[in-house]
Motif scaffolding. Structure first.
Motif, PDB file in Angstrom:
ATOM      1  N   THR A 243       0.880  -1.299   0.094  1.00 48.78           N
ATOM      2  CA  THR A 243       0.027   0.002   0.080  1.00 48.78           C
ATOM      3  C   THR A 243       0.799   1.150   0.091  1.00 48.78           C
ATOM      4  N   THR A 244       0.596   2.188  -0.686  1.00 45.04           N
ATOM      5  CA  THR A 244       1.167   3.297  -0.899  1.00 45.04           C
ATOM      6  C   THR A 244       0.326   4.544  -1.107  1.00 45.04           C
ATOM      7  N   GLU A 245       0.592   5.464  -0.076  1.00 42.47           N
ATOM      8  CA  GLU A 245      -0.266   6.852  -0.122  1.00 42.47           C
ATOM      9  C   GLU A 245       0.549   8.183  -0.306  1.00 42.47           C
ATOM     10  N   GLU A 246      -0.249   8.970  -1.124  1.00 41.68           N
ATOM     11  CA  GLU A 246       0.441  10.235  -1.333  1.00 41.68           C
ATOM     12  C   GLU A 246      -0.567  11.256  -1.756  1.00 41.68           C
ATOM     13  N   GLU A 247       0.061  12.380  -1.665  1.00 35.02           N
ATOM     14  CA  GLU A 247      -0.980  13.788  -2.015  1.00 35.02           C
ATOM     15  C   GLU A 247      -0.790  14.051  -3.345  1.00 35.02           C
ATOM     16  N   ALA A 248      -1.971  14.515  -4.048  1.00 35.18           N
ATOM     17  CA  ALA A 248      -1.918  14.911  -5.554  1.00 35.18           C
ATOM     18  C   ALA A 248      -2.839  16.241  -5.664  1.00 35.18           C
ATOM     19  N   ASP A 249      -2.212  17.093  -6.519  1.00 32.11           N
ATOM     20  CA  ASP A 249      -2.908  18.348  -6.815  1.00 32.11           C
ATOM     21  C   ASP A 249      -4.222  18.177  -7.516  1.00 32.11           C
ATOM     22  N   LEU A 250      -5.027  18.887  -7.157  1.00 34.75           N
ATOM     23  CA  LEU A 250      -6.536  18.925  -7.775  1.00 34.75           C
ATOM     24  C   LEU A 250      -6.514  19.690  -9.000  1.00 34.75           C
ATOM     25  N   GLU A 251      -6.817  18.879 -10.009  1.00 29.23           N
ATOM     26  CA  GLU A 251      -6.915  19.486 -11.348  1.00 29.23           C
ATOM     27  C   GLU A 251      -8.068  20.419 -11.620  1.00 29.23           C
ATOM     28  N   ILE A 252      -8.082  21.236 -12.324  1.00 31.55           N
ATOM     29  CA  ILE A 252      -9.174  22.244 -12.602  1.00 31.55           C
ATOM     30  C   ILE A 252     -10.024  21.543 -13.664  1.00 31.55           C
ATOM     31  N   ALA A 253     -11.368  21.059 -13.607  1.00 27.22           N
ATOM     32  CA  ALA A 253     -12.048  20.461 -14.539  1.00 27.22           C
ATOM     33  C   ALA A 253     -13.002  21.682 -15.218  1.00 27.22           C
ATOM     34  N   PHE A 254     -13.429  22.792 -14.612  1.00 22.14           N
ATOM     35  CA  PHE A 254     -14.354  23.623 -14.923  1.00 22.14           C
ATOM     36  C   PHE A 254     -13.986  24.989 -14.725  1.00 22.14           C
ATOM     37  N   ALA A 255     -13.879  25.900 -15.384  1.00 24.99           N
ATOM     38  CA  ALA A 255     -13.503  27.351 -15.324  1.00 24.99           C
ATOM     39  C   ALA A 255     -14.578  28.468 -15.415  1.00 24.99           C
ATOM     40  N   GLY A 256     -15.601  28.128 -16.077  1.00 27.03           N
ATOM     41  CA  GLY A 256     -16.715  29.169 -16.498  1.00 27.03           C
ATOM     42  C   GLY A 256     -17.459  28.699 -17.588  1.00 27.03           C
ATOM     43  N   TRP A 257     -18.511  29.177 -17.852  1.00 32.95           N
ATOM     44  CA  TRP A 257     -19.621  28.634 -18.596  1.00 32.95           C
ATOM     45  C   TRP A 257     -20.511  29.914 -19.082  1.00 32.95           C
ATOM     46  N   THR A 258     -20.998  29.799 -20.395  1.00 34.28           N
ATOM     47  CA  THR A 258     -21.814  30.889 -21.059  1.00 34.28           C
ATOM     48  C   THR A 258     -22.651  30.189 -21.959  1.00 34.28           C
ATOM     49  N   GLY A 259     -24.058  30.466 -21.635  1.00 32.63           N
ATOM     50  CA  GLY A 259     -24.917  29.655 -22.490  1.00 32.63           C
ATOM     51  C   GLY A 259     -26.312  30.524 -22.377  1.00 32.63           C
ATOM     52  N   GLU A 260     -27.318  29.884 -23.224  1.00 37.50           N
ATOM     53  CA  GLU A 260     -28.514  30.436 -23.226  1.00 37.50           C
ATOM     54  C   GLU A 260     -29.526  29.439 -22.418  1.00 37.50           C
ATOM     55  N   PHE A 261     -30.422  29.756 -21.886  1.00 39.77           N
ATOM     56  CA  PHE A 261     -31.340  28.848 -21.261  1.00 39.77           C
ATOM     57  C   PHE A 261     -32.920  29.548 -21.202  1.00 39.77           C
ATOM     58  N   GLU A 262     -33.749  28.784 -20.956  1.00 40.50           N
ATOM     59  CA  GLU A 262     -35.268  29.169 -21.018  1.00 40.50           C
ATOM     60  C   GLU A 262     -35.613  29.304 -19.578  1.00 40.50           C
ATOM     61  N   ALA A 263     -36.595  30.423 -19.464  1.00 42.41           N
ATOM     62  CA  ALA A 263     -36.907  30.911 -18.095  1.00 42.41           C
ATOM     63  C   ALA A 263     -38.454  31.139 -18.273  1.00 42.41           C
ATOM     64  N   THR A 264     -39.161  31.524 -17.237  1.00 42.20           N
ATOM     65  CA  THR A 264     -40.453  31.832 -16.953  1.00 42.20           C
ATOM     66  C   THR A 264     -40.399  32.995 -16.129  1.00 42.20           C
ATOM     67  N   TYR A 265     -41.394  34.234 -16.640  1.00 43.35           N
ATOM     68  CA  TYR A 265     -41.572  35.459 -15.618  1.00 43.35           C
ATOM     69  C   TYR A 265     -42.787  35.109 -15.170  1.00 43.35           C
ATOM     70  N   LEU A 266     -42.898  35.101 -13.669  1.00 46.39           N
ATOM     71  CA  LEU A 266     -44.354  34.775 -13.143  1.00 46.39           C
ATOM     72  C   LEU A 266     -44.751  36.125 -12.463  1.00 46.39           C
ATOM     73  N   ARG A 267     -45.853  36.705 -12.825  1.00 41.80           N
ATOM     74  CA  ARG A 267     -46.147  38.175 -12.455  1.00 41.80           C
ATOM     75  C   ARG A 267     -47.038  37.787 -11.171  1.00 41.80           C
ATOM     76  N   GLY A 268     -46.462  38.612 -10.098  1.00 41.08           N
ATOM     77  CA  GLY A 268     -47.487  38.388  -8.888  1.00 41.08           C
ATOM     78  C   GLY A 268     -48.531  39.514  -8.785  1.00 41.08           C
ATOM     79  N   THR A 269     -49.450  39.540  -8.161  1.00 40.08           N
ATOM     80  CA  THR A 269     -50.317  40.463  -7.694  1.00 40.08           C
ATOM     81  C   THR A 269     -50.191  41.732  -7.233  1.00 40.08           C
ATOM     82  N   GLU A 270     -49.151  41.728  -6.418  1.00 41.42           N
ATOM     83  CA  GLU A 270     -48.624  42.855  -5.446  1.00 41.42           C
ATOM     84  C   GLU A 270     -47.025  43.006  -5.619  1.00 41.42           C
ATOM     85  N   GLY A 271     -46.643  42.908  -7.011  1.00 43.62           N
ATOM     86  CA  GLY A 271     -45.082  43.146  -7.217  1.00 43.62           C
ATOM     87  C   GLY A 271     -44.362  42.013  -6.741  1.00 43.62           C
TER      88      GLY A 271
END
Length: 625
Positions: A554-582
């Motif tokens: 058995t061997t144990e050691e530490e390893a650096d964490l690699e970066i898998a994700f640094a940002g994202w840009t994209g489109e999405f769908e949403a819904t605007y639900l209008r209330g009665t009092e703002g």
């Protein structure tokens, strides 16, 4: 006849007087209105009458004129050398004098103009001049009088000459006379300003000239220049109060702003004064639009309490809005100077309007997962086989609290408005890795060698305040081809207004489809930037089994964490639900998965990793405290 001669003499004098005072009575002032502290003013003599003047006054004077016109012999013993003929005649004919006299609007206007004309006050003799021009046209010399540019008068004088004033009696016990001049503000409402009245023991109008105009202590001379009396009367507003003390209006809402306490230099302003009200960003819904600035509104101050209906814009910004109040020197009848043609002058008051943004708050979650499941087995030659299993899990998760002052929804689906720096986020970005790799070789009987390697760890960092950017627009309902077709047809129909209007309406319907006000589909764009470093270490464990020796290493050691994700840009769908009092809401749930695909050099049994991205957003709009 003497009457004809007298009438002709009076007409000649009238002509001379008009010519002498025409410039000050009717000409347009060459000065600018700004040269006068509270505007230039004009007046007319609208009435001039003698209530005791009989209709047959010429007949009553006929015997007197005949007596005055009769020549006496030079050797008449009743005539002394020192007496002038006119003096002798007046004494001789005194018993025939009917003691009736009159005055004219022209003569009074001339005297007032002579005494009070300044750069800021003029007598307007339009009727007199037009009559004179008409007379000139009949005789062929009207071109000598150029058409004047008449100023609109704000005031009028009414004159009453009472040649039989019972209130005063001369030494002979006969009644004297009185001259009364009343000044009125002649606007939509008629207001009495001042009266001047003189009395005389004689019946002649000329006896009042010195008392009213000429003497050092003459009544009207005491009010010269008259412009000061008028300005004191009007009290053009120089300030007012704007209430409430704190004006706070939310976006797209209306409120009433009260303007009161209008005062001039020395007292309350008169009701006929006008004010012009403007705002920097919002809209004033009442009042009369100003022709020179349709966004400005004109009001009369009336009873001194003006209510302005203010509508806040969709977004005031941090600096809010400002209401401005200006005075004006226009006070004439609205039939002569409509409210829409009012000239704006000096600012007399202003106040800040705060527009507390309807704050949007909520949460946003972005998750990226990377999954790899791979199992392979098979011969590794004639005497050995190999079995391989790999199960990897990596995840990036940003959990954020979102706060923004405003989210502007745009009707046109081709345009996108972003929230920009209005959006503030806080939260944590967390990375997690869990990888396991098992490899086994088998050969001949009991020989077996196994290797198990695992890699596990977590790390996190704080999300920066400007890591997230959002923008929204109403979902596009029309196809691009349909819009291009309509726009092309509109271009071809430029010369056909009816057809162009029809096509324009169709395009508007495509761009702004009717929808349920309570629920509006949206398109959104999200941009997420990770700008925080993660320096954590992972624990790497390696275990090996040796088939010959039957031992485990058995061997144990530490390893650096690699970066898998640094940002994202994209489109999405949403819904605007209008209330009665703002209490409006925006909800978005977006998930996308990149299907597995073989990597270069790998077998079909061990596909490429699968990436899944998930974006969830919930924002609630509530009034800010």
């Amino acid at each position: 006849m003497k009457s004809n001669q007298t009438t002709e003499s009076m007409a000649l004098k009238a002509t001379l007087i008009i010519l002498a005072f025409l410039p000050c009575m009717v000409s347009t002032p060459s000065f600018a209105a700004d040269d006068c502290e509270f505007g230039d003013r004009g007046a007319v003599v609208s009435k001039c009458e003698n209530p005791d003047m009989p209709a047959n006054w010429e007949e009553l004077y006929e015997p007197y004129w005949e007596c005055m016109d009769r020549e006496e012999p030079k050797d008449d013993p009743n005539v002394t050398v020192s007496q002038e003929p006119d003096v002798f005649a007046s004494q001789r004919c005194k018993h025939l004098d009917p003691r009736i006299d009159f005055t004219t609007a022209m003569s009074i206007a001339t005297r007032i103009a002579e005494l009070h004309t300044t750069a800021c006050f003029h007598l307007i003799g339009r009727d007199i001049v037009e009559q004179y021009r008409a007379h000139g046209e009949a005789e062929g010399w009207s071109e000598l009088i150029k058409p004047p540019g008449y100023k609109i008068p704000e005031y009028s004088f009414e004159v009453v000459f009472d040649s039989v004033a019972e209130e005063i009696v001369n030494r002979e016990g006969k009644p004297g006379s009185s001259l009364t001049i009343d000044l009125y503000y002649d606007g939509d409402e008629r207001i009495h300003v001042k009266s001047w009245k003189t009395t005389s023991p004689t019946y002649t109008s000329t006896s009042h000239t010195h008392r009213m105009f000429k003497n050092r202590d003459a009544l009207m001379r005491q009010d010269a220049p008259l412009q000061n009396l008028l300005w004191e009367f009007e009290q053009t507003p120089t300030n007012c109060q704007i209430t409430p003390e704190e004006i706070s209006v939310r976006e797209n809402e209306t409120t009433e702003i009260n303007l009161a306490g209008f005062t001039g230099k020395t007292g309350p302003s008169k009701s006929f004064n006008r004010i012009v009200v403007t705002v920097d960003k919002g809209e004033i819904l009442n009042g009369e639009p100003l022709e020179s600035d349709p966004d400005a509104r004109v009001f009369k101050i009336g009873d001194g309490d003006v209510s302005v209906t203010y509508a806040a814009p969709g977004s005031c910004g941090i600096e809010g809005d400002t209401i401005h109040v200006y005075n004006s020197c226009d006070i004439a009848k609205t039939s002569l100077i409509p409210l829409s043609q009012t000239k704006q002058r000096d600012e007399i008051a202003s106040k800040q309007i705060t527009c507390p943004a309807s704050v949007w708050t909520g949460t946003a979650t972005l998750t990226l997962t990377v999954r790899l499941d791979c199992e392979q087995s098979g011969p590794e030659g004639p005497y050995r086989e190999r079995q391989y299993r790999q199960h990897d899990r990596q995840s990036e998760k940003a959990t954020m609290k979102v706060r923004c002052n405003d989210i502007e929804l745009v009707d046109n689906p081709l345009e996108v408005k972003t929230g920009g720096s209005d959006i503030f986020v806080s939260g944590t970005h967390r990375r997690s890795i869990d990888e396991s790799e098992f490899l086994e070789w088998r050969a001949g009987g009991e020989f077996r060698r196994n290797t198990l390697q695992t890699l596990r760890g977590n790390a996190s960092c704080e999300v920066s305040p400007d890591a997230l950017s959002l923008s929204f627009r109403k979902a596009e309902m029309a196809s691009a081809d349909e819009m291009r077709r309509l726009m092309q047809e509109m271009g071809e129909a430029m010369n056909d207004p009816d057809r162009y209007e029809e096509l324009s309406a169709q395009l508007d319907a495509l761009l702004n489809p009717a929808s349920d006000d309570a629920s509006t589909p949206l398109k959104g764009i999200v941009q997420y930037i990770l700008d925080c470093p993660i320096d954590a270490k992972l624990r790497n464990v390696l275990k090996q089994w040796n088939g010959f020796k039957g031992v485990v290493e058995t061997t144990e050691e530490e390893a650096d964490l690699e970066i898998a994700f640094a940002g994202w840009t994209g489109e999405f769908e949403a819904t605007y639900l209008r209330g009665t009092e703002g209490d409006d809401r925006i909800e978005a749930m977006y998930t996308t998965t990149i299907p597995p695909s073989p990597s270069a050099g790998s077998s079909s049994e061990c596909p490429e990793e699968i990436l899944t991205f998930t974006f969830n957003l919930t924002l609630t709009r509530e009034p800010e405290d």
